[in-house]
Write a protein that holds these residues in place. Structure first.
Motif, short mmCIF file in Angstrom:
data_model
loop_
_atom_site.label_atom_id
_atom_site.label_comp_id
_atom_site.label_asym_id
_atom_site.label_seq_id
_atom_site.Cartn_x
_atom_site.Cartn_y
_atom_site.Cartn_z
N THR A 19 20.13 32.20 -0.11
CA THR A 19 20.36 30.97 0.63
C THR A 19 19.94 29.77 -0.21
OG1 THR A 19 19.89 32.15 2.68
CG2 THR A 19 19.83 29.75 2.77
N PRO A 20 20.88 28.91 -0.59
CA PRO A 20 20.51 27.68 -1.29
C PRO A 20 20.10 26.61 -0.27
CG PRO A 20 22.89 27.85 -1.18
CD PRO A 20 22.33 29.09 -0.52
N THR A 21 19.10 25.83 -0.61
CA THR A 21 18.66 24.76 0.28
C THR A 21 17.87 23.73 -0.54
OG1 THR A 21 17.58 24.26 2.40
CG2 THR A 21 16.48 25.88 0.97
N THR A 22 17.44 22.68 0.11
CA THR A 22 16.56 21.70 -0.52
C THR A 22 15.33 21.52 0.36
OG1 THR A 22 17.71 19.86 0.56
CG2 THR A 22 18.43 20.43 -1.65
N VAL A 23 14.19 21.35 -0.28
CA VAL A 23 12.92 21.17 0.44
C VAL A 23 12.06 20.18 -0.32
CG1 VAL A 23 12.90 23.49 1.46
CG2 VAL A 23 11.78 23.09 -0.74
N PHE A 24 11.09 19.62 0.38
CA PHE A 24 10.08 18.82 -0.31
C PHE A 24 9.28 19.76 -1.20
CE2 PHE A 24 10.60 15.97 3.41
CZ PHE A 24 10.90 14.81 2.71
N GLU A 25 8.83 19.25 -2.32
CA GLU A 25 8.10 20.09 -3.26
C GLU A 25 6.85 20.72 -2.65
OE1 GLU A 25 6.84 19.92 -7.96
OE2 GLU A 25 7.76 18.19 -7.03
N HIS A 26 6.20 20.01 -1.73
CA HIS A 26 5.00 20.58 -1.11
C HIS A 26 5.32 21.73 -0.14
CE1 HIS A 26 6.09 17.24 1.65
NE2 HIS A 26 5.71 18.09 2.59
N GLU A 27 6.59 21.96 0.17
CA GLU A 27 6.98 23.08 1.02
C GLU A 27 7.12 24.39 0.24
OE1 GLU A 27 10.00 22.42 4.16
OE2 GLU A 27 10.02 20.36 3.40
N LEU A 28 7.06 24.32 -1.08
CA LEU A 28 7.22 25.54 -1.88
C LEU A 28 6.17 26.59 -1.54
CD1 LEU A 28 8.21 24.05 -5.35
CD2 LEU A 28 9.69 25.24 -3.71
N SER A 29 4.93 26.17 -1.32
CA SER A 29 3.88 27.15 -0.99
C SER A 29 4.19 27.87 0.32
CB SER A 29 2.51 26.49 -0.95
OG SER A 29 2.48 25.45 0.00
N ILE A 30 4.86 27.20 1.24
CA ILE A 30 5.26 27.84 2.50
C ILE A 30 6.32 28.90 2.22
CG2 ILE A 30 6.30 27.47 4.77
CD1 ILE A 30 5.25 24.53 4.53
N LEU A 31 7.31 28.53 1.42
CA LEU A 31 8.37 29.50 1.08
C LEU A 31 7.81 30.69 0.32
CD1 LEU A 31 11.27 27.08 0.07
CD2 LEU A 31 10.86 28.19 2.28
N TYR A 32 6.88 30.44 -0.60
CA TYR A 32 6.24 31.54 -1.32
C TYR A 32 5.53 32.48 -0.35
CZ TYR A 32 6.92 28.75 -5.60
OH TYR A 32 7.44 28.02 -6.64
N GLY A 33 4.85 31.91 0.63
CA GLY A 33 4.14 32.72 1.62
C GLY A 33 5.09 33.51 2.51
N LEU A 34 6.23 32.93 2.85
CA LEU A 34 7.18 33.60 3.74
C LEU A 34 8.01 34.67 3.03
CD1 LEU A 34 8.58 30.58 5.78
CD2 LEU A 34 7.17 32.45 6.65
N TYR A 35 8.46 34.36 1.81
CA TYR A 35 9.43 35.24 1.14
C TYR A 35 8.91 35.89 -0.13
CZ TYR A 35 12.48 32.70 4.30
OH TYR A 35 13.03 32.14 5.42
N GLY A 36 7.75 35.47 -0.61
CA GLY A 36 7.23 35.97 -1.87
C GLY A 36 7.72 35.10 -3.02
N LYS A 37 6.84 34.81 -3.95
CA LYS A 37 7.18 33.93 -5.07
C LYS A 37 8.36 34.48 -5.88
CE LYS A 37 4.94 31.06 -8.48
NZ LYS A 37 3.68 30.55 -8.99
N GLU A 38 8.45 35.79 -5.99
CA GLU A 38 9.52 36.40 -6.77
C GLU A 38 10.90 36.20 -6.13
OE1 GLU A 38 8.04 39.40 -3.83
OE2 GLU A 38 7.09 37.99 -5.19
N ASN A 39 10.96 35.82 -4.87
CA ASN A 39 12.23 35.63 -4.18
C ASN A 39 12.64 34.16 -4.05
OD1 ASN A 39 12.80 38.40 -3.62
ND2 ASN A 39 11.14 38.35 -2.12
N ILE A 40 11.89 33.27 -4.67
CA ILE A 40 12.20 31.84 -4.62
C ILE A 40 12.52 31.37 -6.04
CG2 ILE A 40 11.33 29.53 -4.05
CD1 ILE A 40 11.61 31.41 -1.62
N THR A 41 13.70 30.81 -6.22
CA THR A 41 14.08 30.21 -7.49
C THR A 41 14.13 28.71 -7.30
OG1 THR A 41 15.43 32.14 -8.03
CG2 THR A 41 15.84 30.13 -9.30
N VAL A 42 13.27 28.00 -8.02
CA VAL A 42 13.18 26.55 -7.89
C VAL A 42 14.11 25.92 -8.92
CG1 VAL A 42 11.66 24.54 -7.97
CG2 VAL A 42 10.80 26.74 -7.12
#
Length: 103
Positions: A19-42
């Motif tokens: 899923t491609p999306t846009t977020v504020f940079e400070h939301e990255l830690s939330i995405l890492y917590g929800l999906y795992g850092k290995e599943n997030i491509t910034v």
């Protein structure tokens, strides 16, 4: 109001769903917590947008759920969220008319 950086991200939800999306940079830690850092491509930063730091906690609660936000940033009165926003934000510039009036 504070200007905060927005980045593009891709969230790999499973082997077949990205899923491609846009977020504020400070939301990255939330995405890492929800999906795992290995599943997030910034991706690349795509700009900035004004946010109200005092209301940001509730915006995130409405978007992700209070339990998730409390686990990442603590309770609403905790300085953790404000501290996470500060490194990637700057004060919103004054309007041109206000700047011209001071000259």
């Amino acid at each position: 109001m504070t200007q905060a950086s927005i980045v593009s991200v891709e969230i790999r939800r499973d082997a077949l769903t990205i899923t491609p999306t846009t977020v504020f940079e400070h939301e990255l830690s939330i995405l890492y917590g929800l999906y795992g850092k290995e599943n997030i491509t910034v991706g690349m930063p795509i700009g900035e947008r004004a946010i109200d730091v005092e209301h940001e906690y509730m915006r995130l609660v409405n978007k992700y759920d209070e339990g998730v936000i409390a686990r990442i940033f603590g309770v609403a009165d905790s300085p953790a969220l404000a501290n996470a926003i500060k490194p990637v934000s700057r004060p919103k510039p004054a309007a041109k008319s206000a700047a011209l009036a001071k000259e």
